[in-house]
Design a protein around this motif. Sequence first.
Motif, PDB file in Angstrom:
ATOM      1  N   ASP A 242       0.809  -1.223   0.000  1.00 48.90           N
ATOM      2  CA  ASP A 242       0.000   0.000   0.000  1.00 48.90           C
ATOM      3  C   ASP A 242       0.842   1.272   0.000  1.00 48.90           C
ATOM      4  O   ASP A 242       0.381   2.337   0.415  1.00 48.90           O
ATOM      5  CB  ASP A 242      -0.953   0.008   1.205  1.00 48.90           C
ATOM      6  N   LYS A 243       2.089   1.211  -0.474  1.00 49.32           N
ATOM      7  CA  LYS A 243       2.896   2.419  -0.639  1.00 49.32           C
ATOM      8  C   LYS A 243       2.548   3.075  -1.970  1.00 49.32           C
ATOM      9  O   LYS A 243       2.190   2.399  -2.936  1.00 49.32           O
ATOM     10  CB  LYS A 243       4.389   2.083  -0.611  1.00 49.32           C
ATOM     11  N   VAL A 244       2.707   4.416  -2.035  1.00 47.27           N
ATOM     12  CA  VAL A 244       2.462   5.146  -3.275  1.00 47.27           C
ATOM     13  C   VAL A 244       3.623   4.884  -4.223  1.00 47.27           C
ATOM     14  O   VAL A 244       4.798   5.028  -3.853  1.00 47.27           O
ATOM     15  CB  VAL A 244       2.296   6.661  -3.011  1.00 47.27           C
ATOM     16  N   LEU A 245       3.301   4.490  -5.442  1.00 51.87           N
ATOM     17  CA  LEU A 245       4.321   4.157  -6.428  1.00 51.87           C
ATOM     18  C   LEU A 245       4.924   5.414  -7.042  1.00 51.87           C
ATOM     19  O   LEU A 245       4.525   6.549  -6.717  1.00 51.87           O
ATOM     20  CB  LEU A 245       3.714   3.259  -7.515  1.00 51.87           C
ATOM     21  N   ASP A 246       5.892   5.235  -7.946  1.00 54.54           N
ATOM     22  CA  ASP A 246       6.593   6.368  -8.563  1.00 54.54           C
ATOM     23  C   ASP A 246       5.666   7.250  -9.374  1.00 54.54           C
ATOM     24  O   ASP A 246       5.970   8.428  -9.608  1.00 54.54           O
ATOM     25  CB  ASP A 246       7.725   5.855  -9.455  1.00 54.54           C
ATOM     26  N   CYS A 247       4.556   6.691  -9.865  1.00 55.29           N
ATOM     27  CA  CYS A 247       3.640   7.496 -10.670  1.00 55.29           C
ATOM     28  C   CYS A 247       2.857   8.489  -9.821  1.00 55.29           C
ATOM     29  O   CYS A 247       2.160   9.355 -10.384  1.00 55.29           O
ATOM     30  CB  CYS A 247       2.681   6.584 -11.432  1.00 55.29           C
TER      31      CYS A 247
END
Length: 880
Positions: A242-247
């Motif tokens: 559930d971490k925010v990805l590079d996008c």
Amino acid sequence: MAGTAPTEFRWKPPPQPPPQQQTFSESDSDSGSDSDNHQHRHNDVSSSIFKAYLDCHSSSSPSSIDLAKIQSFLASSSSGAVSCLICLERIKRTDPTWSCTSLCFAVFHLFCIQSWARQCLDLQAARAVTRPSSNPTEPEAVWNCPKCRSSYQKSKIPRRYLCYCGKEEDPPADNPWILPHSCGEVCERPLSSNCGHCCLLLCHPGPCASCPKLVKAKCFCGGVEDVRRCGHKHFSCGDVCDKVLDCNIHKCREICHDGECPPCRERAIYKCCCGKVKEEKDCCERVFRCEASCENMLNCGKHVCERGCHSGECGLCPYQGKRSCPCGKRFYQGLSCDVVAPLCGGTCDKVLGCGYHRCPERCHRGPCLETCRIVVTKSCRCGGTKKQVPCHQELACERKCQRVRDCARHACRRRCCDGECPPCSEICGKRLRCRNHKCQSPCHQGPCAPCPIMVTISCACGETHFEVPCGTETNQKPPRCRKLCHITQLCRHGQNQKPHKCHYGACPPCRVLCDEEFPCGHKCTQRCHGPRPPPNREFMIKPTKKMLNIQAESTPGSPCPLCPELVWKPCVGHHLAAEKMMVCSDRTEFACDNLCGNPLPCGNHYCSFTCHPLEIKNSSLDRRSESCEKCDLRCQKERTPRCQHPCPRRCHPGDCPPCKTLVKRSCHCGTMVHAFECIYYNTLSEKEQTNARSCRGPCHRKLPNCTHLCPEICHPGQCPLPEKCMKKVVARCKCLTLKKEWLCQDVQAAHRATGSDPKEVPKNQFGVGLLPCDSNCKSKLQMAESVLQQRKVKEIEEKEEPSGKNASKRRKRRERGQDIKETTRLQKLAVATKRILMVVMLMAMLAAVSYYGYKGLLWLSDWMNELEEQRQKSRRYPRI
């Protein structure tokens, strides 16, 4: 269990030595049962200590590998199986040692490792003298560990004898309660994980175990906080990351993991940089370029953008402003962007690819020559040959370098060597000190590295083992294993037999009573003499391939002796009151004087022989024997159902078989004969027998009053209503001229009317004379008589003139012969003409082949002459 393990490692020896530490004192003793017992206790205690740590982690994790190394080093040290890899001698308790602290943690004699390090440094110095280097900043000479080849500086040559943890110099060798070459204190070396804690084990060989301290740690995603061992504080909570990805749009959907999150794989439709193409792609590949060129109009309004797909503005026209000729010597100001810059007419003078010469051509567009063709004087790499060659061409002579390489054994033998001979690429091939293998390193000076192979010496089952350097295994003995022997006993007492320890060779014999039951019901009272399992092979350090391929076979057991019990035995005829007391195993048979009286196989008579052996079956009432007399009488039983045929078998028990004799019965009309089995025909009723005898066809019997057959289906008795025959019959007049179809019953009535019985009328006269004759009948009779008269006249004339007919036949035959002769002459003429045409065509073909073959040879010779002239011209005027 995991919480108590660190406390066990921190334990220090009390005044009374425990069994684990007594193992260390007895491991170096020569022999004795006490040392064996202590060794067994050490193995059990060390296994129980390390089991708690090894069960917590997988076998492939680094901490498990380090713990396995520690356990192996402890087992080898306690058993006295540690040997120096350099001298291959066993390391004693009193010998000063040094252990590698990089990778292998191998233990060596202090004197041996010092000598090894000096030899490595001397060899490097000798190489530096023979091959001086122009590099002033050459690295300091190093020496390598003999096993793992880890590098150590010259200043790290061991000078002192230290314990494993390095705190105490010259550790005591006379203390029997601590590990040899150990100080007996807590290790306290900094752990390799750089967690800030120290090792809590007692001074030990090998790597330190993972940190056992309890600390608070978060999982990889940071969502869960837990108390864990410091050496294993990195863990996964098992939930979604559930971490925010590079996008910066989507979130990671993977399970909590270590390291960076994978690229975003959400699918959507995105535009390229120029916005002309839309494609469905992953979110991580949303910025892409299409294959089309930009082709947008530049600010000049005359040229289009030649760049590929890009974002942003296209920029200024590259052909505006100050421009120069292709060689860059003359500049032009104010030229329109659609006008090509003119050539200056001077020499190009650009530096060519060689870096020394310049382009000699006039100012030109496009690239200069790829290879410099200016002829210069060059010398080869070894300096022995000088020659004028084109600048782009390398010069190398054919001389072979005769310098000796670093190994001081092989010559360089490189063509046109520049003096820096490469290291020797040959394999050393010298036999190592282990006497089992050869050195596989590149050819070198000085002594070879020790054999890196470790030999595992194990017990028969393989559960208990330790490793020793190759070459020292001949002096080792197999370890005593505390595990139970895995060989399954083959005798019947295998499950009840006392278990024994793992061993080499054959298992001990079974000491239990046999207790095998005889066929008579008694039991054997001797000791077990059953089969023995195949033994383990004897302990051998290097068993040959032939020894390994030999499969041990089980030892077959001896049979039980004969039963010695006394029992009452009957006579061979099993008659009452004719028994004798005999040994149970005695098979002697005796006969009494009574008659046999055994029922014969037929079941109807009894044997009249005297007492003889009988074959007794399961039922006591059913006794049969081949020695009884045979009943040769015919069977006299009455068959059911009764029939006139007797039973064909001899006297037999039970009912007679069904009668299969064929009985012939004709059908009712007499056309067909049926064959029935007696049993089948006799079981039928009278009505069923009547139906079975019917042929199911027409009756085929002649009616009594006419010539016709009975039209009914085959039936018994007389044909019904013979005077009512409905067949059609031709009725004629007396002269047979008139005819008319009547029914057979009408013809019979007409015959009865004339006073004749239809039964007595012949077949050819049946129906004749029933019609009256008329006038036409008389005229037809006269015409028939005239025709008969004419036939008689012709027959008389043919008999009178036979010669005339013969003459005409001869003439016809002669004419036919002439026609045949004429046709054969025409055929001969046609055949001759065909042969002449074939010869002419063959001559023409031969002439054509010879003509064109001659022309071809002339053309081939001209072509070869032209080739020869071209070769001569190329030799006179070679290309430059």
